[in-house]
Design a protein around this motif. Structure first.
Motif, PDB file in Angstrom:
ATOM      1  N   GLU A  71       0.716  -1.178  -0.002  1.00  0.00           N
ATOM      2  CA  GLU A  71      -0.005  -0.085  -0.182  1.00  0.00           C
ATOM      3  C   GLU A  71       0.849   1.329   0.012  1.00  0.00           C
ATOM      4  O   GLU A  71       0.707   2.223  -0.872  1.00  0.00           O
ATOM      5  N   GLN A  78       1.891   6.530  -6.774  1.00  0.00           N
ATOM      6  CA  GLN A  78       0.827   7.137  -6.980  1.00  0.00           C
ATOM      7  C   GLN A  78       1.174   8.692  -6.704  1.00  0.00           C
ATOM      8  O   GLN A  78       0.871   9.380  -7.865  1.00  0.00           O
ATOM      9  N   GLU A 101       3.056  -3.531 -10.855  1.00  0.00           N
ATOM     10  CA  GLU A 101       3.125  -2.707 -11.735  1.00  0.00           C
ATOM     11  C   GLU A 101       2.097  -1.509 -11.876  1.00  0.00           C
ATOM     12  O   GLU A 101       0.847  -1.947 -11.678  1.00  0.00           O
ATOM     13  N   PHE A 102       2.495  -0.413 -11.681  1.00  0.00           N
ATOM     14  CA  PHE A 102       1.679   0.798 -11.609  1.00  0.00           C
ATOM     15  C   PHE A 102       1.879   1.454 -13.082  1.00  0.00           C
ATOM     16  O   PHE A 102       2.911   1.911 -13.523  1.00  0.00           O
ATOM     17  N   SER A 103       0.731   1.495 -13.719  1.00  0.00           N
ATOM     18  CA  SER A 103       0.912   1.960 -15.325  1.00  0.00           C
ATOM     19  C   SER A 103      -0.383   2.441 -15.758  1.00  0.00           C
ATOM     20  O   SER A 103      -1.384   2.302 -15.364  1.00  0.00           O
ATOM     21  N   GLY A 104      -0.108   3.533 -16.523  1.00  0.00           N
ATOM     22  CA  GLY A 104      -1.275   4.135 -17.548  1.00  0.00           C
ATOM     23  C   GLY A 104      -1.405   3.786 -18.805  1.00  0.00           C
ATOM     24  O   GLY A 104      -2.320   4.018 -19.358  1.00  0.00           O
TER      25      GLY A 104
ATOM     26  N   ARG B  67      -6.553   8.511  -1.174  1.00  0.00           N
ATOM     27  CA  ARG B  67      -6.603   8.266  -2.349  1.00  0.00           C
ATOM     28  C   ARG B  67      -7.001   7.045  -2.910  1.00  0.00           C
ATOM     29  O   ARG B  67      -6.763   5.946  -2.391  1.00  0.00           O
ATOM     30  N   ILE B  68      -7.748   6.845  -4.116  1.00  0.00           N
ATOM     31  CA  ILE B  68      -8.292   5.691  -4.744  1.00  0.00           C
ATOM     32  C   ILE B  68      -7.204   4.917  -5.372  1.00  0.00           C
ATOM     33  O   ILE B  68      -6.490   5.660  -6.279  1.00  0.00           O
ATOM     34  N   LYS B  69      -6.905   3.641  -5.061  1.00  0.00           N
ATOM     35  CA  LYS B  69      -5.817   3.107  -5.799  1.00  0.00           C
ATOM     36  C   LYS B  69      -6.481   2.097  -6.675  1.00  0.00           C
ATOM     37  O   LYS B  69      -7.200   1.224  -6.165  1.00  0.00           O
ATOM     38  N   LEU B  70      -6.421   2.275  -8.039  1.00  0.00           N
ATOM     39  CA  LEU B  70      -7.177   1.814  -8.940  1.00  0.00           C
ATOM     40  C   LEU B  70      -6.279   0.448  -9.352  1.00  0.00           C
ATOM     41  O   LEU B  70      -5.051   0.243  -9.135  1.00  0.00           O
ATOM     42  N   ARG B  98      -6.212  12.158 -16.603  1.00  0.00           N
ATOM     43  CA  ARG B  98      -6.803  12.892 -15.448  1.00  0.00           C
ATOM     44  C   ARG B  98      -7.400  14.173 -16.036  1.00  0.00           C
ATOM     45  O   ARG B  98      -6.685  14.676 -16.873  1.00  0.00           O
ATOM     46  N   VAL B 105      -4.069   8.351 -16.384  1.00  0.00           N
ATOM     47  CA  VAL B 105      -4.571   7.569 -14.968  1.00  0.00           C
ATOM     48  C   VAL B 105      -4.032   6.378 -14.903  1.00  0.00           C
ATOM     49  O   VAL B 105      -3.946   5.488 -15.857  1.00  0.00           O
ATOM     50  N   GLN B 106      -3.088   6.260 -13.842  1.00  0.00           N
ATOM     51  CA  GLN B 106      -2.349   4.966 -13.755  1.00  0.00           C
ATOM     52  C   GLN B 106      -2.976   4.273 -12.525  1.00  0.00           C
ATOM     53  O   GLN B 106      -3.668   4.589 -11.676  1.00  0.00           O
ATOM     54  N   SER B 107      -2.914   2.720 -13.096  1.00  0.00           N
ATOM     55  CA  SER B 107      -3.282   1.661 -12.020  1.00  0.00           C
ATOM     56  C   SER B 107      -2.313   0.696 -11.900  1.00  0.00           C
ATOM     57  O   SER B 107      -1.424   0.574 -12.696  1.00  0.00           O
ATOM     58  N   VAL B 108      -2.455  -0.069 -10.586  1.00  0.00           N
ATOM     59  CA  VAL B 108      -1.750  -1.360 -10.479  1.00  0.00           C
ATOM     60  C   VAL B 108      -2.154  -2.307 -11.312  1.00  0.00           C
ATOM     61  O   VAL B 108      -3.576  -2.593 -11.341  1.00  0.00           O
ATOM     62  N   ILE B 109      -1.612  -2.844 -12.018  1.00  0.00           N
ATOM     63  CA  ILE B 109      -1.773  -4.130 -12.855  1.00  0.00           C
ATOM     64  C   ILE B 109      -1.534  -5.250 -12.167  1.00  0.00           C
ATOM     65  O   ILE B 109      -0.377  -5.410 -11.796  1.00  0.00           O
ATOM     66  N   PHE B 119      -4.517  -8.285  -3.535  1.00  0.00           N
ATOM     67  CA  PHE B 119      -4.030  -6.709  -3.447  1.00  0.00           C
ATOM     68  C   PHE B 119      -5.170  -5.933  -2.797  1.00  0.00           C
ATOM     69  O   PHE B 119      -4.926  -5.001  -1.958  1.00  0.00           O
ATOM     70  N   ILE B 123      -4.600  -3.839   0.283  1.00  0.00           N
ATOM     71  CA  ILE B 123      -4.726  -2.320   0.227  1.00  0.00           C
ATOM     72  C   ILE B 123      -6.162  -1.771   0.685  1.00  0.00           C
ATOM     73  O   ILE B 123      -7.068  -1.885   0.184  1.00  0.00           O
ATOM     74  N   GLU B 124      -5.846  -0.599   1.554  1.00  0.00           N
ATOM     75  CA  GLU B 124      -7.390  -0.139   1.982  1.00  0.00           C
ATOM     76  C   GLU B 124      -7.934   0.681   1.126  1.00  0.00           C
ATOM     77  O   GLU B 124      -9.116   0.507   0.669  1.00  0.00           O
ATOM     78  N   GLY B 125      -7.290   1.400   0.432  1.00  0.00           N
ATOM     79  CA  GLY B 125      -8.071   2.666  -0.673  1.00  0.00           C
ATOM     80  C   GLY B 125      -8.078   1.773  -2.097  1.00  0.00           C
ATOM     81  O   GLY B 125      -8.311   2.423  -2.933  1.00  0.00           O
TER      82      GLY B 125
END
Lengths: 757, 152
Positions: A71, A78, A101-104, B67-70, B98, B105-109, B119, B123-125
């Protein structure tokens, strides 16, 4: 070719091209420099940011790694990955397996493979899906483990992070930068170029007129000026040019001007080199000599002169070199076609400033025409000198300036007597004032005077001259001289007078003859008419008494005898005139002859009861003569006396000798002859008493016959008469001259007749 | 008269086609998706629109302020295709930015439903989507389903 011309033919174009080349290069260079430095800076910044970001993530994520806090790591990603060009952040476990993997964007497994490039790395990549990125990576190390110097054993990292930065944004910014730079450059070029062209034109606008004016000056026109439009160096140049041309115009003579002078010279100008070859020739020389300029240049000048007459050879030439010039010598030029021209030739040596001979200028004047004119004048002078007429030239006021020899022979004055004399003094006495005034006025009006005058020669004799005076005008049309041409017409005048006299006499004679024939015709017709009338009257009607016939026949016989006499007289006169009358000359005693005449006259006179007496017959006079003719002469005279005598009058015949002359007079106391008729009575057929009765008879032929006979004997007849008192006719004969046969002709007779009248 | 017989056969054909057409979507129907959050998440239910606004980058924070974690699946995954089609009305490779920025807009894949569940459970958010059947198999107590997306 066009572009070449465009460059080479205009300074403005050249400068513009130069400016654009320099300006373009400068702008391009600056643009390139700005672009590359900006790009490098941007790349630098980009990479620094990438490295910093990677390092920051690596250091920030240490705790999360140690604690395996997904997290926290995600939050970190982030927060740090919010940069606009961060496309992906990857976290790897120490086993190099992808952790987070943190990706757009989409990443393929190949993209996610750990690159094995050491602890820290950076490289540019093109991802499988086509994204252009720069990848920065770094190991996450445990700071609590002290770094070892020993490089062989390195601390095992906690993990690795990778960050992908999007390069397309950077490249987009670079593209924008390129565009902006290019646009700025173009605008700068355009504005700068326009400004430059404007300023260039402003500055160079004097150059075109200056060029034109310089061309004109080069062609010899020194009046060219340039407008001065600015106060810079070019304006100063234009001003200087104007003042220079002005100075040139005022102080010096242009070459063109000199050339023009030489070209328009009518004299021949030839300039020689010191070695005698021809350096230049003017147009007049070429025209006269018939050469082309190329044929003469650098040729030896001796070809211009005939071989025997070359002033450039020998002593003359040396003299000229010594003295510096030759003044006017007469020589000849030899033309190309072999003709020669008489010339007046002069030459001058041209010396340079150092005194050396630069050349010889030869000026020649063509004397052909002058020579011809001279010859003409000489001929005319000779003609005047040898003219048969007297020629006199006087000036405007009448002073004689020249006379020819004929003048001397005409007037007797030698030329030295009269030259310088005024014409008025020469013959003033002979001329009346109006004549002289008329002559002078005529010639002063510019007209030709023609007339005759009588003058006196030097020796005093008179002569008649025919004179023509012609005014001579000078170039201005003013009368400067008079030419008088005289001719002696004395003899001609006399001949004319003679002919005129003869003409008058012939005219009178012709008139006489006409009158005579008219009268004679009348005289002949009258008796014929009477005869015919008598005969016709008598034959008409019944028989008449014989006495009447007799009377008529008697009348006819009488008239016939009258006619016979008349015809005899006419024949006599005709013979006398034609010279066929023969004179039978012999010594004749006059007294018996006159006694015969008296006796015969007495018979005639009885009818009128007149007495005829003779005087002076006592001494005899002998003369040479024709008895018959002499008797005829005296019978005519006595017959006239009977006819015109008074009835009961008397007739006296007298013979006298006086001064070797015999004088025979026949006098009557009859009618007499009017004084006005007296000169005419000896004319043929002239009758004083025309109004008298025809009984008196006579055809007016008697006295002319008598006169002719007397003159045939060298004698004369004279008649003296007083009207109503009587007439005395005197015949004179010379006694000592032999009597010759008269062979008179018409002219002789006429001349003698005219002398009597 | 052959008409009655032909009419009958046609009715039979139509019935057969209807049956076929009915049975095909039934067979093709996939598992429904479950949108899941951490069990501590105060929201118990979220609308499709709210979830879509999160994934489009329009909503960044939970109502509590976190924060929202996508969490996303990889593009090739069926779940992602269904999710993007049903919830975001977009293709699975669509990149969202954004709002008002060029920031993607980035996200965890995560590469599997299990990983997503793990995941999100950790992760809370976080918010993610998984196949409902898989979720039931896992029976994870750390997550809560806030929306079921039917997959017709």
């Amino acid at each position: 070719m066009l572009i070449h011309n465009w460059f080479t033919q205009s300074l403005t174009h050249k400068l513009m091209a130069l400016f654009f080349a320099v300006f373009f290069c400068a702008v391009c260079g600056l643009t390139y420099f700005a672009y590359t430095s900006s790009r490098n800076a941007m790349f630098q910044e980009f990479k620094i940011r990438g490295r910093t970001l990677a390092k920051a993530i690596a250091s920030q994520s240490r705790t999360d790694y140690q604690e395996q806090d997904v997290e926290g790591l995600t939050s970190l990603f982030q927060s740090l990955g919010e940069g606009e060009d961060v496309v992906a952040i990857l976290a790897y476990l120490p086993s190099k397996v992808l952790w987070i993997e943190f990706s757009g964007i989409q990443l393929t497994p190949e993209d996610l493979t750990f690159p094995e490039l050491g602890d820290v790395w950076e490289r540019d990549l093109v991802l499988t899906e086509g994204y252009r990125i720069s990848a920065f990576g770094g190991a996450v190390t445990d700071a609590s483990i002290p770094a070892r110097r020993d490089s062989s054993v390195s601390a095992q990292p906690l993990g690795w992070v990778r960050i992908f930065l999007d390069r397309s944004a950077l490249e987009q910014r670079l593209n924008e930068l390129i565009h902006q730079t290019l646009v700025t450059s173009m605008l700068t070029l355009l504005f700068g170029g326009g400004l430059f062209i404007f300023l260039l034109r402003q500055s160079l606008q004097v150059i075109a007129p200056l060029t034109d004016a310089t061309k004109k000056v080069a062609e010899g026109d020194l009046h060219a000026t340039v407008p001065v439009s600015s106060r810079d160096e070019l304006g100063e140049l234009a001003k200087c040019f104007n003042s220079m041309t002005e100075q040139l115009l005022h102080t010096t003579v242009s070459k063109n001007y000199v050339d023009n002078v030489i070209r328009s010279m009518t004299d021949l100008l030839i300039v020689l080199n010191p070695d005698g070859t021809i350096r230049s020739v003017n147009h007049a020389a070429l025209t006269l000599l018939g050469y082309e300029e190329q044929e003469l240049l650098d040729q030896d000048a001796t070809l211009l002169f005939p071989p025997h007459d070359n002033p450039l050879g020998g002593e003359t030439y040396q003299n000229m070199l010594r003295q510096g010039s030759i003044h006017q010598m007469a020589t000849t030029y030899l033309a190309k076609d072999g003709r020669t021209f008489p010339i007046f030739w002069s030459a001058a040596v041209m010396r340079g400033e150092a005194g050396h001979i630069e050349g010889i200028a030869c000026v020649a004047k063509d004397m052909t025409v002058l020579k011809q004119e001279e010859e003409q004048i000489r001929l005319q002078g000779t003609a005047l000198e040898s003219a048969a007429n007297a020629v006199m030239i006087m000036n405007r006021i009448g002073r004689i300036t020249w006379v020819n020899p004929s003048f001397t022979s005409l007037t007797g004055y030698a030329s030295e007597d009269v030259i310088g004399q005024n014409i008025r003094n020469l013959n003033a006495e002979q001329r009346d004032q109006p004549f002289y005034q008329n002559q002078w006025q005529t010639i002063m009006r510019g007209k030709v005077w023609h007339g005759e005058s009588t003058n006196r020669k030097k020796d005093g004799t008179l002569y008649t001259e025919e004179e023509t005076i012609t005014p001579v005008r000078d170039r201005n049309g003013e009368i400067s001289h008079f030419v008088s041409i005289k001719q002696d017409v004395t003899k001609r005048k006399q001949a004319v007078q003679t002919i005129q006299d003869a003409h008058q006499k012939l005219k009178a004679l012709d008139q006489l003859r006409s009158q005579f024939f008219a009268d004679i015709s009348h005289e002949l017709r009258t008796p014929l008419t009477v005869i015919r009338g008598e005969a016709e009257v008598t034959l008409r009607g019944k028989d008449k008494p014989i006495s009447e016939y007799r009377n008529t026949l008697e009348r006819i016989v009488q008239l016939s005898s009258q006619m016979n006499k008349l015809v005899g007289d006419i024949l006599f006169l005709a013979r006398s005139e034609s010279g066929t009358l023969q004179m039978d000359l012999k010594p004749t005693p006059l007294a018996p002859l006159l006694e015969d005449v008296r006796r015969e006259t007495n018979i005639l006179a009885q009818s009128r009861n007149m007495a005829v007496t003779c005087e002076g017959l006592s001494h005899d006079v002998l003369m040479q003569g024709d008895t018959e003719r002499l008797k005829q002469l005296f019978m005519i005279l006595t017959d006239n006396a009977v006819k015109y005598g008074r009835k009961d009058g008397m007739i006296v015949i007298r013979l006298e000798t006086m001064d070797r002359e015999a004088h025979i007079t026949v006098a009557d106391n009859g009618l007499g002859i009017p004084e006005t008729d007296l000169p005419h009575v000896v004319k043929r057929a002239y009758r004083v008493w025309r109004g008298r009765p025809s009984a008196v008879g006579g055809a007016g032929l008697g006295l002319p016959i008598a006169k002719w006979i007397a003159e045939a004997h060298h004698g004369t007849i004279s008649i003296a008469s007083i009207l109503h008192r009587g007439t005395t006719v005197t015949v004179r004969f010379p006694l000592d001259r032999p009597v010759t046969s008269q062979s008179g002709n018409e002219a002789d007779w006429a001349s003698r007749t005219s002398q009597r009248t | 008269m052959t008409r009655p017989s032909s009419t009958r056969s046609r009715r039979l054909e139509a019935l057969a086609v209807a049956l076929f057409l009915w049975s095909f979507p039934t067979l093709a129907q996939a598992d429904p998706l479950a949108v899941i959050v951490h069990k501590s998440n105060p929201n118990t239910s979220l609308s499709t629109t709210a979830i879509a606004s999160m994934y489009r980058g329009e909503t960044l924070h939970w109502s509590a302020g976190d924060r929202i974690k996508l969490v996303n699946r990889e593009i090739a995954a069926e779940e992602r295709k269904t999710f993007y089609l049903r919830v975001l009305n977009a293709k699975p490779d669509q990149v969202f930015y954004r709002q008002g920025t060029p920031v993607p807009v980035q996200s965890v894949i995560e590469r599997s439903d299990e990983a997503v569940v793990r995941f999100v459970g950790t992760i809370e958010g976080a918010i993610g989507y998984v196949s409902l059947s898989t979720l039931k198999e896992m029976n994870d107590s750390q997550i809560r389903i806030i929306l079921i997306v039917d997959n017709p």
